[in-house]
Design an enzyme around this catalytic site. Structure first.
Site, PDB file in Angstrom:
ATOM      1  CD  GLU A   1      -2.934   1.211   2.263  1.00 10.80           C
ATOM      2  OE1 GLU A   1      -2.847   0.366   3.176  1.00 10.80           O
ATOM      3  OE2 GLU A   1      -3.772   2.108   2.249  1.00 10.80           O
TER       4      GLU A   1
ATOM      5  N   GLY B   1       3.322   2.380  10.928  1.00  6.15           N
ATOM      6  CA  GLY B   1       3.094   1.545  12.117  1.00  6.15           C
ATOM      7  C   GLY B   1       2.903   0.080  11.775  1.00  6.15           C
ATOM      8  CB  ALA B   2       0.900  -2.185  11.592  1.00  7.28           C
TER       9      ALA B   2
ATOM     10  CD  GLU C   1      -4.723  -1.968   5.811  1.00  5.93           C
ATOM     11  OE1 GLU C   1      -3.759  -1.516   6.460  1.00  5.93           O
ATOM     12  OE2 GLU C   1      -5.397  -1.273   5.041  1.00  5.93           O
ATOM     13  CG  ASN C   2       0.034  -6.751   4.017  1.00  7.90           C
ATOM     14  OD1 ASN C   2      -0.080  -5.848   3.213  1.00  7.90           O
ATOM     15  ND2 ASN C   2       1.015  -6.798   4.913  1.00  7.90           N
TER      16      ASN C   2
ATOM     17  CG  HIS D   1      -5.858   0.771  12.781  1.00  5.88           C
ATOM     18  ND1 HIS D   1      -6.593   1.929  12.752  1.00  5.88           N
ATOM     19  CD2 HIS D   1      -5.345   0.632  11.534  1.00  5.88           C
ATOM     20  CE1 HIS D   1      -6.533   2.464  11.545  1.00  5.88           C
ATOM     21  NE2 HIS D   1      -5.775   1.685  10.783  1.00  5.88           N
ATOM     22  CD  GLU D   2      -2.700  -1.958  10.797  1.00  6.63           C
ATOM     23  OE1 GLU D   2      -3.235  -2.121   9.686  1.00  6.63           O
ATOM     24  OE2 GLU D   2      -2.290  -0.831  11.185  1.00  6.63           O
TER      25      GLU D   2
ATOM     26  CG  HIS E   1      -7.531  -1.762   8.149  1.00  9.23           C
ATOM     27  ND1 HIS E   1      -8.379  -0.828   7.616  1.00  9.23           N
ATOM     28  CD2 HIS E   1      -6.418  -1.071   8.517  1.00  9.23           C
ATOM     29  CE1 HIS E   1      -7.806   0.371   7.664  1.00  9.23           C
ATOM     30  NE2 HIS E   1      -6.608   0.249   8.215  1.00  9.23           N
TER      31      HIS E   1
ATOM     32  CD  GLU F   1      -6.183   3.471   6.790  1.00  6.21           C
ATOM     33  OE1 GLU F   1      -6.322   3.298   8.015  1.00  6.21           O
ATOM     34  OE2 GLU F   1      -5.611   2.626   6.057  1.00  6.21           O
TER      35      GLU F   1
HETATM   36  N1  B3K Z   1      -2.975   1.040   5.686  1.00  6.36           N
HETATM   37  C1  B3K Z   1      -1.673   1.188   6.267  1.00  6.36           C
HETATM   38  C2  B3K Z   1      -0.978   2.443   5.849  1.00  6.36           C
HETATM   39  C3  B3K Z   1      -0.302   2.354   4.551  1.00  6.36           C
HETATM   40  C4  B3K Z   1       0.534   3.600   4.288  1.00  6.36           C
HETATM   41  C5  B3K Z   1       1.093   3.617   2.922  1.00  6.36           C
HETATM   42  N2  B3K Z   1       1.971   4.759   2.706  1.00  6.36           N
HETATM   43  C6  B3K Z   1      -1.713   1.098   7.752  1.00  6.36           C
HETATM   44  C7  B3K Z   1      -2.983   1.424   8.388  1.00  6.36           C
HETATM   45  O1  B3K Z   1      -3.521   2.514   8.306  1.00  6.36           O
HETATM   46  O2  B3K Z   1      -3.548   0.558   8.988  1.00  6.36           O
HETATM   47 ZN    ZN Z   2      -5.439   1.837   8.820  1.00  4.40          ZN
END
Ligand code: B3K
Ligand code: ZN
Length: 868
Positions: free
Chosen positions: A130, A270-271, A273-274, A306-307, A310, A329
């Site tokens: 991402e 931070g992390a 969410e794959n 949070h992850e 997602h 987000e």
């Molecule tokens: N979705 C990712 C953030 C990706 C940032 C890319 N530059 C983490 C999050 O918001 O959970």
């Molecule tokens: Zn997020």
């Protein structure tokens, strides 16, 4: 090169929401095979491609930094003169309506310092896709509205990479020739390429399991390097709590047999969410009491949640395009905020979230990068993972939750998940689902998605004949490209308190006009009005509340946010006039002093953590945000003077507070943490008295502490004071913790945040320290990020703080443009500063803008910062 080539900075391309077009082709199946090697990893991708609609346009795939080996359509090799390749794309002009496309590419993960795509961290392979990293792995329709089912096969040397992970469920694994082995994964849920992940390396794991509400068993694993494996238990417990919460509160169940988390040292944020394979910055996984503070524990808990959240808000239902980023987000931040509020102190969580919003989002909203939560355009999408999209986005969802009520909101999210499961949708689809489920008309509310800027609400009250009239007026400042904003629809929570502290009325006002009046009848006498309880809308209040009313609310409000906010207002009434006069008004000071004393002598404080927050002066960054012109030296001087006087005048109370809370009377973790927070707040003031006895007390706490919260609080208080043995203390900390990278980050940051003009010299030394590196984002943030937020140290009359930052941005841009662009943003608000700061900041931005080889990330920020 011609001279004007150097002096004319390259222009970036701007992408507009209004130009969105559905993809020309769709990809339904993706089979990937990776043969991993540090300098030449082979990626073979087999795609099932279909033309989308009736047209004869070419198939144009995105691709960056790829070495193309071969292309084949339906098993027929495509000759090099039958396609067009650029730095950014691969174009196949004449393709069938439905076909299989096989592309082989080669990449060099070892050389990937941008940490986007496939890269190496501490010798292991990991990915970050991402927003647009997948195109650095293979040619693809790398956009979130192309959803496919993925099958992945990974081949690697078994000795170096015993662990081979990808999204979804494991299918098979086996040994190959020459010490190689392989693993196959299948993700049955169609997903966009940004959710793809691969991890391979020498990793250990801890495991647990979760039984979902429908009775399915899910294996949970957290992987990391062996040195860190004993620090993963809290993250695992957080994951299980998150899974149970999402079932209970949103009815959302997990949907694969396995949930994997991998923690790596080098990560841009931070992390991530794959699907089924979250990749985390170690900072948001690792925690034990020796190395992590209470705040770290909370941060791990909220990022894990949070992850996990997602998985539904982002993965099962994803974004149509990147302008819709707040769809996933903002909503997911709201979900994680509520999760943390349910778990701990709701009031403290709200106070802390509002502090973050005010410090970062309000600042962004009043600067050159201001944008609505659904931006209209961008140059580099990585620059739009902002406080506006995340934190203001969450506030917008919070207002919807309040306007609809919890039940209707839940019916709305149920409808949204049911209707859009497996699809890539828009914020409009979300709002419309809430509207359909609740029957509430959200036409006007939608302006929150399109108008930028922080609304200003003027509040006036009039009382007579038993009737209170509350007059509200709203306006919103101009922002780049937007003037004459229309009124927003927002919930304003109010309550009325009687002179003896009884709550007479509590109500949500639906405020949607430029000016509106609200009447409260049958009041026996003039009440004290509490406005914007729970911080019910992301706005700035202009409210000439009397100090007596503020004190009344501090005493009687049951909303901890308002109690804290009233205390902040009393403090601001002391600080703000002194910024121009240079003198503290004795009465304003006395009010704060007395309020502090009353709070500290309250025999039954309702919440010790709220009390700790109430005993904290507004942060320098917030004082700056509220000032019409920012004079950093004045802000630091006035704030420091207030702290020193309060510390000296209230010493005996701080000492008693310290002593009372320096015990482990409570048994639950939350009460213990609140006690530590309060005790360490008291310790901070005691050290600020400059008395030897308190230096000794803090030094004793530093050495004797049984946990990092207490140790770090003592260390911070001493390092940021005039403690004579400061250097020895800094060395001691380094000697003890040099082998723990996350603790060493704190060591760097606390020095870089020293509130003094000495900080520059120290930061220069830190940048030359053998443990400093520009290749690790956490380390960069802990020195340059911390320094750029240090009002007293960074903003110097000679501008040397700015020059140092820009020198490093130029170097860092060659290594990691995303992180470089974040750092430049600290100069964005230059126009709001007094002289000579404003000119010196602008000079450095102009110097940066003259660099010919800037990334599109940094170029966008610097050019917008300089534009008129
Ligand atoms: N979705 C990712 C953030 C990706 C940032 C890319 N530059 C983490 C999050 O918001 O959970
Ligand atoms: Zn997020």
């Amino acid at each position: 090169m011609l001279e004007n080539d150097v002096s004319a900075p390259a222009m970036n391309t701007t992408i507009y929401l209004k130009e969105y077009q559905v993809p020309d082709f769709l990809i339904s199946q993706v089979d990937l095979e990776f043969v991993l090697s540090p300098d030449n990893t082979r990626v073979k991708s087999r795609l099932k491609v279909t033309r989308n609609g009736a047209h004869d346009r070419a198939l144009t795939l995105c691709g960056e930094k790829l070495t193309l080996i071969s292309v084949a359509i339906n098993d027929e090799s495509v000759a090099a003169d039958a396609y067009e390749q650029t730095d950014m794309s691969l174009k196949l002009p004449a393709v069938p309506n439905e076909f299989e496309l096989v592309i082989e590419t080669e990449i060099a993960p070892q050389q990937n310092t941008e940490l986007s795509g496939l890269y190496r961290s501490s010798g292991n392979y990991c990915t970050q896709c991402e927003a647009e990293g997948f195109r650095r792995i293979t040619y693809f329709l790398d956009r979130p509205d192309v959803l496919a089912e993925y099958r992945v096969r990974i081949v690697a040397p078994k000795a170096a990479c015993p662990v081979l992970l990808s999204n979804g469920n494991p299918v098979a694994q086996g040994d190959g020739p020459d010490g190689l082995h392989w693993a196959q994964w299948h993700d049955p849920h169609p997903k966009p390429s940004y959710l793809f992940a691969l991890v391979a390396g020498d990793l250990q794991f801890i495991e647990d399991q979760f039984t979902t509400m429908s009775g399915r068993d899910v294996a949970l694993k957290i992987y990391t390097q062996s040195a860190y494996i004993n620090k993963c238990a809290h993250a695992m417990a957080s994951l299980k709590r998150s899974m149970a919460w999402d079932e209970r509160v949103y009815g959302r169940e997990y949907d694969l047999d396995i949930y994997n988390i991998v923690a790596v040292d080098d990560f841009n944020m931070g992390a991530m969410e794959n699907k089924g394979l979250n990749v985390f910055n170690t900072k948001y996984v690792l925690a034990d009491t020796d190395t992590a503070t209470d705040a770290d524990y909370e941060a791990v808990e909220s990022v894990i949640a949070h992850e996990y959240f997602h998985n539904w808000s982002g993965n099962r239902v994803t974004c149509r395009d990147w302008f819709q980023l707040s769809l996933k987000e903002g909503f997911t931040v709201f979900r994680d905020q509520e999760y943390s509020a349910d778990l701990g102190s709701r009031a403290v969580k709200r106070i802390q979230d509002v502090q973050v919003l005010r410090a970062f989002q309000f600042k962004e909203d009043s600067g050159p990068m201001a944008h609505p939560i659904r931006p209209d355009s961008y140059q580099e999408i990585n620059n739009f993972y902002t406080a506006t999209v995340y934190q203001k986005g969450a506030e917008v969802i919070r207002m919807l939750h309040r306007l609809l009520g919890a039940d209707a909101f839940r019916r709305g999210t149920d409808l949204y998940f049911a209707d859009f499961d497996g699809q890539a949708v828009t914020t409009e689809d979300f709002v419309h689902a809430l509207e359909r489920a609740s029957g509430v008309d959200l036409t006007q509310f939608r302006r929150w998605y399109s108008q930028a800027g922080t609304p200003i609400i003027k509040v006036e009250q009039h009382f007579g004949d038993g009737v209170l009239t509350l007059s509200l007026q709203q306006s919103c400042p101009d922002t780049p490209g937007q003037t004459d904003k229309l009124p927003f629809h927002m919930p304003i929570e109010v309550a009325l308190f009687s002179p003896d502290g009884k709550k007479l009325v509590a109500q949500t006002l639906s405020f949607n006009q430029a000016e509106q009046q609200f009447r409260f009848d049958n009041l026996a006498c003039k009440p004290v009005v509490s406005v914007l309880r729970y911080f019910s809308a992301p706005v700035k209040l202009e409210y000439k509340q009397s100090n007596a009313d503020r004190l009344h609310l501090i005493k009687y409000e049951d909303d901890g946010f308002v109690r804290w906010e009233s205390m902040q207002q009393l403090c601001l009434a002391m600080i703000q006039p002194a910024l121009t006069t240079g003198e503290l008004d004795p009465r304003a000071y006395q009010r704060v002093r007395d309020a502090f004393e009353a709070l500290m002598t309250d025999p039954n404080p309702s919440d010790k953590a709220v009390l700790a927050e109430m005993l904290t002066l507004p942060p320098a960054a917030y004082i700056a945000e509220l000032a019409s012109r920012v004079d950093p030296a004045a802000i630091s001087a006035v704030r420091d003077r207030c702290i020193e006087r309060l510390a000296k005048d209230l010493e005996k109370y701080f000492h008693a507070l310290y002593a009372d809370n320096n015990t482990a009377l409570d048994t639950d973790a939350q009460s213990l943490a609140a006690r530590r927070m309060l005790k360490n707040r008291a310790l901070f003031y005691l050290v600020e008295t400059g008395q030897t006895a308190y230096y000794a007390l803090a030094s004793h706490q530093y050495h004797a502490a049984s946990n990092m919260t207490d140790r770090l609080a003592a260390f911070t208080a001493l390092v940021q004071s005039h403690y004579p043995d400061r250097d020895a203390l800094i060395s001691d900390f380094y000697e003890t913790w040099q082998h723990e990278p996350l603790v060493l980050d704190k060591w760097f940051a606390i020095q870089a945040m020293r509130p003094s003009s000495e900080a520059l010299r120290e930061v220069e030394d830190l940048l030359h320290h053998s443990d400093f590196t520009l290749t690790n984002p956490n380390r960069v943030r802990s020195v340059l990020g911390a320094f750029s937020g240090n009002l007293a140290g960074f903003h110097r009359l000679d501008g040397k703080g700015y020059a140092l930052l820009v020198d490093y941005v130029i170097k860092l841009d060659q290594i990691n443009p995303q992180i470089a662009a974040r750092l430049v943003s600290s100069l964005n608000s230059w126009r709001r500063f007094t002289e000579p700061y404003a000119s010196r900041m602008r000079t450095e931005l102009a110097r940066l803008n003259m660099v010919s080889q800037l990334s599109s990330d940094v170029r966008e920020v610097v050019s917008k910062a300089l534009s008129v």
